[in-house]
Design an enzyme around this catalytic site. Structure first.
Site, short mmCIF file in Angstrom:
data_model
loop_
_atom_site.label_atom_id
_atom_site.label_comp_id
_atom_site.label_asym_id
_atom_site.label_seq_id
_atom_site.Cartn_x
_atom_site.Cartn_y
_atom_site.Cartn_z
N HIS A 170 65.39 -17.62 -45.12
CA HIS A 170 66.02 -18.77 -45.08
C HIS A 170 67.60 -18.68 -44.83
O HIS A 170 68.35 -18.36 -45.56
CB HIS A 170 66.14 -19.63 -46.35
CG HIS A 170 66.54 -21.11 -46.38
ND1 HIS A 170 66.26 -22.15 -47.40
CD2 HIS A 170 67.43 -21.71 -45.65
CE1 HIS A 170 66.87 -23.17 -46.94
NE2 HIS A 170 67.51 -22.80 -45.93
N GLU A 205 63.15 -20.56 -42.57
CA GLU A 205 63.42 -21.76 -43.12
C GLU A 205 65.04 -22.10 -42.71
O GLU A 205 65.79 -21.29 -42.65
CB GLU A 205 63.73 -21.94 -44.65
CG GLU A 205 62.09 -21.75 -45.25
CD GLU A 205 61.93 -21.83 -46.53
OE1 GLU A 205 60.80 -21.88 -47.04
OE2 GLU A 205 63.04 -21.69 -47.23
N HIS A 246 59.55 -23.70 -54.13
CA HIS A 246 61.00 -23.83 -55.03
C HIS A 246 60.55 -23.94 -56.51
O HIS A 246 59.86 -24.60 -57.03
CB HIS A 246 61.63 -25.00 -54.53
CG HIS A 246 63.14 -24.56 -54.96
ND1 HIS A 246 64.00 -24.38 -54.08
CD2 HIS A 246 63.65 -24.78 -56.05
CE1 HIS A 246 65.10 -24.35 -54.56
NE2 HIS A 246 65.19 -24.41 -55.83
C1 LIG Z 1 63.46 -24.43 -49.15
C2 LIG Z 1 63.40 -23.62 -50.39
O1 LIG Z 1 63.31 -24.23 -51.32
C3 LIG Z 1 63.84 -22.45 -50.60
O2 LIG Z 1 64.01 -21.68 -49.22
C4 LIG Z 1 65.12 -22.05 -51.17
O3 LIG Z 1 66.14 -22.91 -50.61
C5 LIG Z 1 65.57 -20.73 -51.19
O4 LIG Z 1 66.79 -20.51 -50.67
P1 LIG Z 1 67.73 -19.69 -51.45
O5 LIG Z 1 67.28 -18.29 -51.71
O6 LIG Z 1 69.29 -19.59 -50.34
O7 LIG Z 1 68.08 -20.36 -52.77
N1 LIG Z 2 60.27 -22.70 -49.66
C1 LIG Z 2 60.61 -22.12 -50.86
C2 LIG Z 2 60.97 -20.65 -51.01
O1 LIG Z 2 61.00 -20.06 -49.83
C3 LIG Z 2 61.26 -20.01 -52.05
O2 LIG Z 2 62.03 -20.81 -53.27
P1 LIG Z 2 62.23 -20.09 -54.47
O3 LIG Z 2 60.87 -19.54 -55.09
O4 LIG Z 2 63.29 -18.98 -54.39
O5 LIG Z 2 62.76 -21.27 -55.44
#
Ligand SMILES: CC(=O)[C@@H](O)[C@H](O)COP(=O)(O)O
Ligand SMILES: NCC(=O)COP(=O)(O)O
Length: 238
Positions: free
Chosen positions: A43, A70, A191
């Protein structure tokens, strides 16, 4: 069985804290695949505080499993990055710049026309599209009109309520997932999923195609080791 995509943002956070290449993000991604992960998620955020844009090119060159990028397509640089790399999947997330982490899904009613256009753009480049949504029926209904291939259910509310009352916590997700399936949408989720709440979620959402997990999985790996941790998460999805 739902696929496990490991989100490696936190590996990049650790690497960036010292400015060198330890841990090596590309090596970790390849090891995740070797240990059984069926996908790698990143992301990249505009401030590049963890995943850098160059990381996406480096990862794309070597990843053999599903690559999932993402981000928020209102940033032109993100759109260009995705189109230049053509991952298997792009997940559109409506985060503001500088946001600590993702904290809401798309308002698919308000942004319906915008989403339609941007989704078509990615799909015409051969990229599967998923959009991040809260488990609300009206958001799922409007998501289906955007042409998206999949939705990613934002699971923070489920994760935070799981230990209080798991039946109530899962209820909106079961309803949203049933509706999504009826409307022909594939279902991803992510998440704050972890070793405690993942099994129940995957049991209750039978059409679940993929979970992306980062924060908890990488934290668990500090104690349990990466290979063992990935195997443990995979077992929750069986
Ligand atoms: C979309 C989602 O829920 C994850 O990609 C989360 O946003 C992780 O991003 P961070 O690692 O920047 O918190
Ligand atoms: N799309 C959710 C993700 O990539 C990971 O979220 P998290 O496990 O770091 O909360």
């Amino acid at each position: 069985m739902a696929h496990l995509s490991v989100n490696i943002n936190k590996i990049a956070t650790l690497r960036n804290s010292r400015g060198g290449n330890n841990p090596d993000l590309v090596k970790v991604a390849l090891d995740c695949e070797r240990f059984g992960a069926q996908g790698i998620t990143v992301h990249p955020r505009p401030d590049e505080r963890h995943i850098r844009y160059q990381d996406v090119f480096d990862l794309k060159a070597v990843i053999a499993t599903e690559f999932n990028i993402e981000g928020n397509p209102t940033e032109q640089k993100f759109v260009e990055l995705v189109l230049a790399n053509k991952p298997a999947q792009v997940t559109l997330v409506p985060d503001a710049e500088g946001q600590l982490t993702s904290n809401h899904g798309w308002d698919t009613i308000k942004h319906q026309d915008y989403l339609k256009d941007i989704i078509a753009k990615f799909q015409s480049a051969g990229i599967r599209v998923s959009i991040f949504v809260d488990p609300e029926n009206r958001m799922i209904e409007a998501a289906a009109t955007t042409g998206t291939d999949r939705i990613e259910l934002y699971t923070e509310a489920y994760a935070s309520q799981y230990h209080v009352d798991k039946e109530s916590a899962i209820k909106p997700y079961v309803e949203a997932a049933n509706l999504a399936t009826q409307l022909g949408l594939g279902i991803n989720a992510g998440h704050d999923l972890d070793l405690h709440n993942l099994k129940y979620f995957s049991q209750q959402i039978p059409d679940l195609l993929e979970v992306s997990i980062g924060h908890a999985l990488i934290s668990d790996a500090l104690y349990l080791g990466l290979e063992n941790t990935i195997q443990m998460y995979l077992r929750q999805l069986n």
